[in-house]
Scaffold this motif. Structure first.
Motif, PDB file in Angstrom:
ATOM      1  N   UNK A 129      -2.221   4.636   5.345  1.00  0.00           N
ATOM      2  CA  UNK A 129      -3.079   5.784   5.668  1.00  0.00           C
ATOM      3  C   UNK A 129      -2.918   6.941   4.686  1.00  0.00           C
ATOM      4  N   UNK A 130      -2.966   6.623   3.398  1.00  0.00           N
ATOM      5  CA  UNK A 130      -2.887   7.660   2.383  1.00  0.00           C
ATOM      6  C   UNK A 130      -1.485   8.049   1.968  1.00  0.00           C
ATOM      7  N   UNK A 131      -0.482   7.541   2.661  1.00  0.00           N
ATOM      8  CA  UNK A 131       0.903   7.818   2.288  1.00  0.00           C
ATOM      9  C   UNK A 131       1.388   6.762   1.291  1.00  0.00           C
ATOM     10  N   UNK A 132       2.624   6.933   0.826  1.00  0.00           N
ATOM     11  CA  UNK A 132       3.198   6.028  -0.163  1.00  0.00           C
ATOM     12  C   UNK A 132       3.753   4.763   0.476  1.00  0.00           C
ATOM     13  N   UNK A 133       3.949   3.745  -0.368  1.00  0.00           N
ATOM     14  CA  UNK A 133       4.574   2.483   0.039  1.00  0.00           C
ATOM     15  C   UNK A 133       5.960   2.436  -0.587  1.00  0.00           C
ATOM     16  N   UNK A 134       6.945   2.127   0.254  1.00  0.00           N
ATOM     17  CA  UNK A 134       8.343   2.065  -0.174  1.00  0.00           C
ATOM     18  C   UNK A 134       8.759   0.612  -0.338  1.00  0.00           C
ATOM     19  N   UNK A 135       9.207   0.247  -1.522  1.00  0.00           N
ATOM     20  CA  UNK A 135       9.828  -1.051  -1.771  1.00  0.00           C
ATOM     21  C   UNK A 135      11.322  -0.856  -1.547  1.00  0.00           C
ATOM     22  N   UNK A 136      11.825  -1.416  -0.450  1.00  0.00           N
ATOM     23  CA  UNK A 136      13.204  -1.179  -0.039  1.00  0.00           C
ATOM     24  C   UNK A 136      14.170  -2.024  -0.853  1.00  0.00           C
ATOM     25  N   UNK A 137      13.828  -3.210  -1.180  1.00  0.00           N
ATOM     26  CA  UNK A 137      14.714  -4.083  -1.945  1.00  0.00           C
ATOM     27  C   UNK A 137      14.435  -5.516  -1.594  1.00  0.00           C
ATOM     28  N   UNK A 138      15.037  -6.339  -2.300  1.00  0.00           N
ATOM     29  CA  UNK A 138      15.949  -6.163  -3.401  1.00  0.00           C
ATOM     30  C   UNK A 138      15.258  -6.117  -4.756  1.00  0.00           C
ATOM     31  N   UNK A 139      16.112  -6.115  -5.749  1.00  0.00           N
ATOM     32  CA  UNK A 139      15.652  -5.944  -7.114  1.00  0.00           C
ATOM     33  C   UNK A 139      14.680  -7.004  -7.582  1.00  0.00           C
ATOM     34  N   UNK A 140      14.882  -8.260  -7.187  1.00  0.00           N
ATOM     35  CA  UNK A 140      13.963  -9.314  -7.617  1.00  0.00           C
ATOM     36  C   UNK A 140      12.586  -9.120  -6.989  1.00  0.00           C
ATOM     37  N   UNK A 141      12.539  -8.738  -5.715  1.00  0.00           N
ATOM     38  CA  UNK A 141      11.257  -8.475  -5.065  1.00  0.00           C
ATOM     39  C   UNK A 141      10.537  -7.331  -5.771  1.00  0.00           C
ATOM     40  N   UNK A 142      11.260  -6.271  -6.083  1.00  0.00           N
ATOM     41  CA  UNK A 142      10.667  -5.142  -6.791  1.00  0.00           C
ATOM     42  C   UNK A 142      10.155  -5.607  -8.155  1.00  0.00           C
ATOM     43  N   UNK A 143      10.901  -6.486  -8.801  1.00  0.00           N
ATOM     44  CA  UNK A 143      10.460  -7.054 -10.073  1.00  0.00           C
ATOM     45  C   UNK A 143       9.147  -7.802  -9.946  1.00  0.00           C
ATOM     46  N   UNK A 144       8.935  -8.493  -8.836  1.00  0.00           N
ATOM     47  CA  UNK A 144       7.664  -9.188  -8.606  1.00  0.00           C
ATOM     48  C   UNK A 144       6.515  -8.186  -8.494  1.00  0.00           C
TER      49      UNK A 144
END
Length: 171
Positions: free
Chosen positions: A104-119
């Motif tokens: 709803x217009x707010x940000x999305x937080x990638x909590x972890x881990x590093x490999x998921x964030x890399x994807x």
């Protein structure tokens, strides 16, 4: 809307020990009203995405996991259903689109881990990386981001024991 990887990290680049402990992080002095602290960061978040190992850590350490924040856990494992949590093995592009939709217009937080964030990075979906560096080295563990990622430093501040850095992703 910005997609942000927000995490704590050791000086040598790990977000958890080899046995998934965060004791080295949670025992540090931090001002809960200070700069780049979780409470103020959390106010800007409308949805989050995490990996199964992070979700399991939350289950193991929290009696009321996560509250009502719309959350996607990327996994092939089976977990007990939890309100506001969707378990998915879909591509990150699909999960990201769904997270943006409910944020709803707010940000999305990638909590972890590093490999998921890399994807997410590899798919061109990562916008910022916020890291709170704790004054400790671990020698081994889960890497903060096990990929080549170009970043531009946008902000540096201190919150008691932590050096807090905010970076934008260079595309």
């Amino acid at each position: 809307m910005t997609t942000i990887y927000y995490t704590g990290c050791s000086l040598d680049g790990f977000i958890a020990t080899p046995d998934h402990s965060l004791d080295w992080l949670t025992s540090r002095d931090i001002d809960e009203q200070g700069p780049m602290h979780y409470a103020s960061f959390r106010e800007r978040i409308g949805a989050c995405v995490m990996g199964a190992t992070t979700w399991q850590w939350i289950l193991d350490h929290d009696d009321d996991p996560w509250g009502d924040l719309p959350t996607w856990v990327m996994t092939h494992r089976t977990f007990e259903p939890v309100k506001a949590v969707t378990f998915s093995a879909e591509p990150v592009e699909q999960v990201h689109a769904a997270a943006l939709d409910v944020a709803a217009g707010k940000d999305v937080w990638l909590v972890g881990g590093g490999d998921l964030v890399g994807q997410f990075h590899d798919a061109g979906l990562l916008d910022e990386v916020w890291i709170q560096y704790a004054p400790v080295t671990l020698g081994a563990g889960a890497p903060v981001l096990p990929r080549h990622v170009e970043l531009r430093l946008e902000e540096v501040t201190r919150n008691r024991d932590f050096a807090c850095l905010r970076h934008s992703v260079v595309r």
